[in-house]
Write a protein that holds these residues in place. Structure first.
Motif, PDB file in Angstrom:
ATOM      1  N   GLN A 144      10.111   9.489   3.823  1.00  0.00           N
ATOM      2  CA  GLN A 144       9.105   8.920   2.938  1.00  0.00           C
ATOM      3  C   GLN A 144       8.080   9.972   2.508  1.00  0.00           C
ATOM      4  N   LEU A 165      12.382   8.394   9.316  1.00  0.00           N
ATOM      5  CA  LEU A 165      11.906   7.572   8.206  1.00  0.00           C
ATOM      6  C   LEU A 165      10.620   8.134   7.622  1.00  0.00           C
ATOM      7  N   PHE A 173      10.750  -1.288   3.568  1.00  0.00           N
ATOM      8  CA  PHE A 173      11.359  -0.703   4.766  1.00  0.00           C
ATOM      9  C   PHE A 173      10.398  -0.812   5.952  1.00  0.00           C
ATOM     10  N   GLU A 191       9.972  -4.438   7.162  1.00  0.00           N
ATOM     11  CA  GLU A 191      11.164  -4.912   7.884  1.00  0.00           C
ATOM     12  C   GLU A 191      11.159  -4.439   9.339  1.00  0.00           C
ATOM     13  N   GLN A 229       9.853  -0.023  -2.291  1.00  0.00           N
ATOM     14  CA  GLN A 229      10.937   0.181  -1.325  1.00  0.00           C
ATOM     15  C   GLN A 229      10.393   0.740  -0.012  1.00  0.00           C
ATOM     16  N   ARG A 230       9.480   1.697  -0.083  1.00  0.00           N
ATOM     17  CA  ARG A 230       8.886   2.234   1.142  1.00  0.00           C
ATOM     18  C   ARG A 230       8.186   1.125   1.926  1.00  0.00           C
TER      19      ARG A 230
END
Length: 150
Positions: A49, A45, A144, A147, A140-141
């Motif tokens: 990113q 991830l 993520f 979450e 969005q980053r």
């Protein structure tokens, strides 16, 4: 001749450029140093990113140049303009890394919104429009990352 609104836009874009470089370096640092039970997923991830963030550097710098400005020229110029706080602790816990990057992306989103406002003040529709795309990517980053912490 550069107007005040144009100079403000160039300065704002250079601030975003500094934040982009700083966020890239921090994200890549965490990619290299993450460990623990979620190592594999976080390692991938963070790399994804970081790649996305680095891709923005040229786009932002070209917006500066298209406005007649000059871009940042050195690591010290980046350090002087960034709002992203350095993190040199290579032993940081994985979830602390995730939390810090989520917060940094929120800081980054705020900076993009400053750029958008400056672009609109100057009448630069292209920069204003592309700022929406940059905001969406950063949101969005951050999503993520948040979450993972949930």
């Amino acid at each position: 001749m550069t107007t005040n609104a144009q100079a403000a836009l160039i300065d704002s874009l250079n601030g975003l450029l500094a934040d982009t470089f700083a966020l890239y370096i921090k994200t890549k640092n965490f990619h290299w140093h993450v460990r623990g039970r979620q190592f594999h997923d976080l390692h991938l991830l963070f790399d994804t990113q970081a790649t996305e963030i680095f891709a923005l550097t040229d786009l932002i710098a070209e917006r500066v140049r298209k406005q007649g400005g000059t871009t940042l020229t050195s690591p010290s110029a980046i350090a002087a303009k960034t709002q992203i706080k350095a993190q040199d602790d290579t032993g940081l816990d994985a979830m602390a890394m995730v939390k810090e990057l989520a917060e940094d992306n929120d800081t980054y989103i705020a900076k993009i919104r400053e750029v958008k406002a400056a672009a609109e003040e100057f009448g630069d529709n292209a920069t204003s429009g592309i700022a929406d795309d940059w905001t969406d990517q950063a949101e969005q980053r951050a999503w993520f990352l948040r979450e993972i912490l949930a």
